[in-house]
Motif scaffolding. Structure first.
Motif, PDB file in Angstrom:
ATOM      1  N   GLY A  41      -4.515  -5.778   1.938  1.00  0.00           N
ATOM      2  CA  GLY A  41      -5.427  -5.223   0.953  1.00  0.00           C
ATOM      3  C   GLY A  41      -6.076  -6.243   0.047  1.00  0.00           C
ATOM      4  N   THR A  42      -5.656  -7.542   0.126  1.00  0.00           N
ATOM      5  CA  THR A  42      -6.255  -8.578  -0.713  1.00  0.00           C
ATOM      6  C   THR A  42      -6.692  -9.792   0.096  1.00  0.00           C
ATOM      7  OG1 THR A  42      -4.122  -9.660  -1.167  1.00  0.00           O
ATOM      8  CG2 THR A  42      -4.800  -7.867  -2.641  1.00  0.00           C
ATOM      9  N   ARG A  43      -6.159  -9.977   1.316  1.00  0.00           N
ATOM     10  CA  ARG A  43      -6.420 -11.150   2.159  1.00  0.00           C
ATOM     11  C   ARG A  43      -5.924 -12.438   1.532  1.00  0.00           C
ATOM     12  NH1 ARG A  43      -9.803 -11.198   6.759  1.00  0.00           N
ATOM     13  NH2 ARG A  43     -11.002  -9.296   7.152  1.00  0.00           N
ATOM     14  N   THR A  44      -5.022 -12.373   0.568  1.00  0.00           N
ATOM     15  CA  THR A  44      -4.456 -13.554  -0.068  1.00  0.00           C
ATOM     16  C   THR A  44      -2.942 -13.413  -0.160  1.00  0.00           C
ATOM     17  OG1 THR A  44      -4.704 -12.596  -2.282  1.00  0.00           O
ATOM     18  CG2 THR A  44      -6.530 -13.939  -1.449  1.00  0.00           C
ATOM     19  N   PRO A  45      -2.189 -14.545  -0.204  1.00  0.00           N
ATOM     20  CA  PRO A  45      -0.742 -14.443  -0.434  1.00  0.00           C
ATOM     21  C   PRO A  45      -0.490 -13.901  -1.833  1.00  0.00           C
ATOM     22  CG  PRO A  45      -1.343 -16.615   0.397  1.00  0.00           C
ATOM     23  CD  PRO A  45      -2.612 -15.924   0.012  1.00  0.00           C
ATOM     24  N   LEU A  46       0.398 -12.936  -1.927  1.00  0.00           N
ATOM     25  CA  LEU A  46       0.576 -12.256  -3.199  1.00  0.00           C
ATOM     26  C   LEU A  46       1.983 -11.704  -3.288  1.00  0.00           C
ATOM     27  CD1 LEU A  46      -1.267 -11.434  -5.646  1.00  0.00           C
ATOM     28  CD2 LEU A  46      -1.539  -9.221  -4.523  1.00  0.00           C
ATOM     29  N   ASP A  47       2.600 -11.873  -4.448  1.00  0.00           N
ATOM     30  CA  ASP A  47       3.824 -11.152  -4.751  1.00  0.00           C
ATOM     31  C   ASP A  47       3.464  -9.670  -4.790  1.00  0.00           C
ATOM     32  OD1 ASP A  47       5.925  -9.830  -6.096  1.00  0.00           O
ATOM     33  OD2 ASP A  47       6.506 -11.640  -7.156  1.00  0.00           O
ATOM     34  N   LEU A  48       4.183  -8.843  -4.055  1.00  0.00           N
ATOM     35  CA  LEU A  48       3.823  -7.430  -3.972  1.00  0.00           C
ATOM     36  C   LEU A  48       3.856  -6.738  -5.327  1.00  0.00           C
ATOM     37  CD1 LEU A  48       5.512  -6.308  -0.632  1.00  0.00           C
ATOM     38  CD2 LEU A  48       3.113  -6.831  -1.071  1.00  0.00           C
ATOM     39  N   SER A  49       4.547  -7.327  -6.311  1.00  0.00           N
ATOM     40  CA  SER A  49       4.549  -6.721  -7.651  1.00  0.00           C
ATOM     41  C   SER A  49       3.202  -6.864  -8.343  1.00  0.00           C
ATOM     42  CB  SER A  49       5.644  -7.353  -8.514  1.00  0.00           C
ATOM     43  OG  SER A  49       5.357  -8.721  -8.762  1.00  0.00           O
ATOM     44  N   ARG A  50       2.296  -7.712  -7.791  1.00  0.00           N
ATOM     45  CA  ARG A  50       0.963  -7.867  -8.368  1.00  0.00           C
ATOM     46  C   ARG A  50      -0.116  -7.288  -7.461  1.00  0.00           C
ATOM     47  NH1 ARG A  50       1.251 -11.745 -12.783  1.00  0.00           N
ATOM     48  NH2 ARG A  50      -0.972 -11.351 -13.062  1.00  0.00           N
ATOM     49  N   ALA A  51       0.260  -6.569  -6.414  1.00  0.00           N
ATOM     50  CA  ALA A  51      -0.715  -5.992  -5.489  1.00  0.00           C
ATOM     51  C   ALA A  51      -1.172  -4.631  -6.014  1.00  0.00           C
ATOM     52  CB  ALA A  51      -0.115  -5.850  -4.103  1.00  0.00           C
ATOM     53  N   PRO A  52      -2.468  -4.470  -6.328  1.00  0.00           N
ATOM     54  CA  PRO A  52      -2.961  -3.209  -6.910  1.00  0.00           C
ATOM     55  C   PRO A  52      -3.305  -2.172  -5.849  1.00  0.00           C
ATOM     56  CG  PRO A  52      -4.733  -4.795  -6.842  1.00  0.00           C
ATOM     57  CD  PRO A  52      -3.532  -5.492  -6.267  1.00  0.00           C
ATOM     58  N   LEU A  53      -2.364  -1.842  -4.987  1.00  0.00           N
ATOM     59  CA  LEU A  53      -2.589  -0.838  -3.954  1.00  0.00           C
ATOM     60  C   LEU A  53      -1.247  -0.422  -3.382  1.00  0.00           C
ATOM     61  CD1 LEU A  53      -3.790  -2.448  -0.597  1.00  0.00           C
ATOM     62  CD2 LEU A  53      -2.684  -3.732  -2.399  1.00  0.00           C
ATOM     63  N   ILE A  54      -1.268   0.628  -2.559  1.00  0.00           N
ATOM     64  CA  ILE A  54      -0.066   1.081  -1.871  1.00  0.00           C
ATOM     65  C   ILE A  54      -0.049   0.433  -0.495  1.00  0.00           C
ATOM     66  CG2 ILE A  54       1.217   3.070  -1.013  1.00  0.00           C
ATOM     67  CD1 ILE A  54       1.042   2.959  -4.035  1.00  0.00           C
ATOM     68  N   ILE A  55       0.971  -0.354  -0.218  1.00  0.00           N
ATOM     69  CA  ILE A  55       1.081  -1.031   1.068  1.00  0.00           C
ATOM     70  C   ILE A  55       2.516  -0.921   1.568  1.00  0.00           C
ATOM     71  CG2 ILE A  55       1.477  -3.264  -0.058  1.00  0.00           C
ATOM     72  CD1 ILE A  55      -0.030  -4.507   2.363  1.00  0.00           C
ATOM     73  N   ASP A  56       2.662  -0.634   2.846  1.00  0.00           N
ATOM     74  CA  ASP A  56       3.973  -0.579   3.494  1.00  0.00           C
ATOM     75  C   ASP A  56       4.011  -1.645   4.580  1.00  0.00           C
ATOM     76  OD1 ASP A  56       5.149   1.762   2.156  1.00  0.00           O
ATOM     77  OD2 ASP A  56       3.551   2.866   3.153  1.00  0.00           O
ATOM     78  N   ILE A  57       5.150  -2.332   4.689  1.00  0.00           N
ATOM     79  CA  ILE A  57       5.325  -3.400   5.665  1.00  0.00           C
ATOM     80  C   ILE A  57       6.536  -3.083   6.532  1.00  0.00           C
ATOM     81  CG2 ILE A  57       5.735  -5.864   6.007  1.00  0.00           C
ATOM     82  CD1 ILE A  57       4.369  -6.388   3.350  1.00  0.00           C
ATOM     83  N   ILE A  58       6.347  -3.110   7.839  1.00  0.00           N
ATOM     84  CA  ILE A  58       7.413  -2.863   8.810  1.00  0.00           C
ATOM     85  C   ILE A  58       7.557  -4.120   9.654  1.00  0.00           C
ATOM     86  CG2 ILE A  58       8.207  -1.378  10.691  1.00  0.00           C
ATOM     87  CD1 ILE A  58       6.212   0.748   9.667  1.00  0.00           C
ATOM     88  N   ASP A  59       8.789  -4.657   9.768  1.00  0.00           N
ATOM     89  CA  ASP A  59       8.976  -5.849  10.584  1.00  0.00           C
ATOM     90  C   ASP A  59       9.996  -5.598  11.692  1.00  0.00           C
ATOM     91  OD1 ASP A  59      11.602  -6.241   9.585  1.00  0.00           O
ATOM     92  OD2 ASP A  59      10.868  -7.477   7.944  1.00  0.00           O
ATOM     93  N   ARG A  60      10.244  -6.621  12.502  1.00  0.00           N
ATOM     94  CA  ARG A  60      11.082  -6.480  13.687  1.00  0.00           C
ATOM     95  C   ARG A  60      12.515  -6.090  13.363  1.00  0.00           C
ATOM     96  NH1 ARG A  60       9.340  -8.826  18.517  1.00  0.00           N
ATOM     97  NH2 ARG A  60      11.480  -9.390  19.077  1.00  0.00           N
ATOM     98  N   ASN A  61      12.970  -6.329  12.126  1.00  0.00           N
ATOM     99  CA  ASN A  61      14.326  -5.959  11.754  1.00  0.00           C
ATOM    100  C   ASN A  61      14.473  -4.485  11.430  1.00  0.00           C
ATOM    101  OD1 ASN A  61      15.387  -8.600  11.996  1.00  0.00           O
ATOM    102  ND2 ASN A  61      14.562  -9.142   9.989  1.00  0.00           N
ATOM    103  N   ASP A  62      13.356  -3.793  11.194  1.00  0.00           N
ATOM    104  CA  ASP A  62      13.418  -2.366  10.893  1.00  0.00           C
ATOM    105  C   ASP A  62      13.654  -1.577  12.167  1.00  0.00           C
ATOM    106  OD1 ASP A  62      12.916  -2.643   8.120  1.00  0.00           O
ATOM    107  OD2 ASP A  62      10.799  -2.916   8.536  1.00  0.00           O
ATOM    108  N   ALA A  63      14.461  -0.530  12.076  1.00  0.00           N
ATOM    109  CA  ALA A  63      14.840   0.236  13.263  1.00  0.00           C
ATOM    110  C   ALA A  63      13.636   0.847  13.959  1.00  0.00           C
ATOM    111  CB  ALA A  63      15.843   1.324  12.875  1.00  0.00           C
ATOM    112  N   GLU A  64      12.607   1.248  13.190  1.00  0.00           N
ATOM    113  CA  GLU A  64      11.442   1.873  13.807  1.00  0.00           C
ATOM    114  C   GLU A  64      10.759   0.932  14.799  1.00  0.00           C
ATOM    115  OE1 GLU A  64      11.314   3.349   9.435  1.00  0.00           O
ATOM    116  OE2 GLU A  64      12.018   1.606  10.570  1.00  0.00           O
ATOM    117  N   LEU A  65      10.564  -0.328  14.405  1.00  0.00           N
ATOM    118  CA  LEU A  65       9.889  -1.283  15.282  1.00  0.00           C
ATOM    119  C   LEU A  65      10.850  -1.872  16.306  1.00  0.00           C
ATOM    120  CD1 LEU A  65       7.400  -2.806  16.125  1.00  0.00           C
ATOM    121  CD2 LEU A  65       7.779  -4.420  14.241  1.00  0.00           C
TER     122      LEU A  65
END
Length: 665
Positions: A41-65
């Motif tokens: 949502g910003t195209r920049t590296p960002l601490d998610l605590s400063r991201a002004p939007l709702i974003i969900d991240i799923i990685d290979r360690n999550d059971a769904e993926l």
């Protein structure tokens, strides 16, 4: 009244947070700051605590993926996001924030995936090759251009560094797994490594996948007919001649052969939806260069080629896409003011080529040029330090121009500027309130502009009433869909708790709809409606310091919509949905057990008198590192085999055991 009632929980939460923050303004966050990640949502590296939007991240360690074989397995439990279809890979499409498949941008390693033909989807990827998925919600055309009206779903493929064990220079990995709902088995073999040479570090990965599956068991025991096999390949390599330079190349190949209904989004076959053999091939190739002289600056340029081909009896459809894009960011410090710039430009040529009796897929071309610039300014001091709070001000815009042409039809040329402005206030380190305005658009597809062949055959409803064959009528004068969105929200961190929530209100114009005239025998895409879409998203996580091995999370979402002229329901609405989950790590993290649930209110199906019942779904999972080189993940989805429906009326997935076993050496 429903709108006010739905907003009440968010308002109460915001009020309580501001009050508690004022009482504890001098406190700092107890939880560790998140490492910066490049946010969609910003195209920049960002601490998610400063991201002004709702974003969900799923990685290979999550059971769904970790256990997934199709996109539905990955995204099927995300609140507010729905995967249409009946489980077949070829029929999977998304709806998000009131927008359907054409209003949600899908990207695979930075390349858009948006072939549009009939009821077929645009997810031609093997989850075994995916490292991470980001779901960014909101109007994001200021960064991504067309289609990013409801959000962006970005898939990133795995790299050698993602699989290499610490201290290792090479390795191999064998993965086997399957799912009971469709009698699937799958296997994947990967080899990867890196080496230091006199001219820099080189790395590479090759991964081969194969799966076989049958009929898909849906909720309640119904079956979606299918016989499918999938072959996949991923080749990636990189060379780093210096610490700040990287050249990379990749090729992703996807080839599925399936016997399934003509419309894969329908549950069963029949006289009008007979079974047919369908071959789908997708290739994504890119060659690129990344320059990163430091943490504050990065510029990535890539030349891309993608091809999607769908081959059916007596019909073939091919979409070729060639593009050149460059994206980057740069952070600067101007004394008391810090600034981060995100910028980029791209050019692209797309070509549709039908063969035989391909329906609704005309021979047509589209050329696109775009450039964007986005800046975030940060200044101020927290209240506890004697200031008025820290402020983030964001300003950005993107210019897009597209030139479309079809055989013997007029050209369609449009350009669009998509601005975005946002403001965030941080009274202390643990609280951020944000609000913003953004415009977005969706260019008409080549099929909507230029389709001119037969849509369906005529029929006789009785001895004295027959209708003629129905033909597509081109409409090169279609205007792009456009939207204006206001979104406001809060990000809060304190002690063991984290929360992110927002409310959005979207006004959309020139919706593109399909107008069918049975008597005249015509079908044409037209601009019709003025819509209003509104709703909210919220995420809460809890990781108690007294029990750091345990974490819990909650997600909440609801989307409503109406025609601004008639007041009739409009858009891909979703009922009030609640997602709950928790996970407990045991044995120094070698064993993880978890539970996830999703609840939804009952719902009136749009455009139909049918009423869809509410539901509660439960999944459980187990991840176990049996040895340093051996691990497994098991996931039992829809434990109670609950009968449930998506908002479009299609059946959800039934009970299924999904399993993956990995051996790495």
């Amino acid at each position: 009244m429903k709108r006010l009632f739905a907003l009440r929980p968010l308002c109460l939460a915001l009020a309580s947070l501001v009050a508690s923050s004022a009482m504890a303004a001098s406190a700092t966050r107890d939880d560790a700051a998140l490492d910066p990640v490049t946010v969609s949502g910003t195209r920049t590296p960002l601490d998610l605590s400063r991201a002004p939007l709702i974003i969900d991240i799923i990685d290979r360690n999550d059971a769904e993926l970790a256990t997934a074989s199709r996109v539905e397995d990955i995204l099927g439990r995300q609140p507010g996001l729905h995967v249409a279809g009946q489980g077949r890979r070829n029929g999977q499409t998304l709806s998000l924030r009131g927008f359907g498949r054409n209003g949600v941008l899908v990207r695979l390693d930075g390349v858009r995936q948006d072939i549009t033909t009939g009821h077929l989807g645009n997810f031609f990827l093997d989850p075994a090759l995916i490292q991470e998925v980001q779901i960014a919600r909101g109007a994001l055309s200021s960064l991504y251009g067309s289609n990013a009206m409801g959000g962006v779903v970005s898939f990133t493929s795995v790299d050698a560094k993602d699989l290499l064990a610490p201290g290792e220079q090479s390795g191999a990995r064998l993965s086997v797994g399957g799912a009971t709902a469709n009698d699937e088995w799958r296997t994947n073999v990967s080899a990867f490594g890196r080496r230091d040479t006199l001219r820099g570090e080189v790395d590479g990965l090759v991964s081969l996948g194969r799966s076989e599956s049958g009929d898909i068991r849906r909720a309640g025991g119904d079956e979606a007919e299918e016989d499918a096999s999938l072959n996949s390949l991923l080749l990636k390599g990189g060379w780093e001649p210096s610490d700040d330079q990287r050249f990379f190349v990749s090729w992703q190949h996807y080839a599925e052969r399936a016997t399934q209904p003509a419309n894969p989004q329908q549950l069963t076959s029949g006289a009008s939806n007979a079974l047919r053999d369908r071959d789908v091939t997708s290739n994504n190739v890119q060659l690129g260069h990344r320059w990163q002289p430091g943490a504050a600056t990065e510029l990535t340029t890539r030349l891309t080629f993608s091809q999607q081909e769908i081959d059916e009896p007596q019909a073939n459809r091919t979409l070729d896409r060639v593009g050149l894009q460059s994206d980057g960011y740069h952070s600067m410090q101007h004394g008391w003011l810090s600034q981060t710039l995100a910028f980029g430009a791209e050019i692209e040529q797309a070509r549709q080529r039908p063969d035989g009796e391909a329906n609704g897929f005309p021979r047509a071309d589209i050329d696109t040029q775009a450039a964007y610039l986005d800046t975030t300014l940060s200044a101020g001091r927290y209240l506890a330090e004697g200031g008025a709070g820290a402020f983030d001000v964001g300003l950005g815009a993107r210019y897009d121009r597209y030139d479309a042409s079809g055989v013997q039809d007029a050209d369609s040329t449009h350009d669009r500027v998509s601005p975005r402005v946002r403001l965030a206030w941080l009274p202390n380190e643990g609280l951020m309130l944000f609000s913003g305005y953004a415009e977005a658009f969706r260019a008409p597809t080549l099929s909507e502009l230029y389709a001119n062949e037969r849509h369906f055959a005529g029929f006789c409803a009785g001895p004295f009433f027959c209708t003629p064959d129905n033909y597509w009528v081109p409409n090169p004068h279609l205007s792009p869909e456009t939207s204006n969105t206001w979104e406001s929200g809060v990000v809060w961190h304190q002690g063991d708790w984290q929360m992110r929530a927002s409310y959005f209100d979207t006004r959309a114009d020139d919706f593109i709809d399909t107008e069918v005239d049975i008597t005249a025998g015509t079908t044409q895409a037209v601009n019709v409606s003025r819509a209003q879409l509104w709703g909210y998203d919220a995420r809460v996580t809890w990781q108690p310091s007294a029990l750091p091995q345990w974490q819990g999370h909650l997600g909440l979402s609801e989307v409503s919509g109406k025609d601004r002229d008639s007041g009739a329901p409009l858009g891909s609405q979703t009922p009030l949905e609640l997602a709950l989950g928790s996970e407990l790590a045991l044995g120094e993290g070698k064993v993880r057990i978890g539970w996830q649930s999703r609840f939804a209110q009952d719902f009136d199906k749009q455009g139909d008198e049918g009423h869809l019942p509410g539901y509660g779904l439960h999944d459980i999972h187990l991840a176990w590192a049996l040895a340093p080189s051996l691990d497994t993940t098991l996931r039992l989805a829809n434990v109670g085999d609950k009968l449930w429906y998506r908002p479009d009326g299609s059946l959800g997935d039934g009970r299924s055991l999904l399993a993956t076993l990995n051996w790495q050496w």
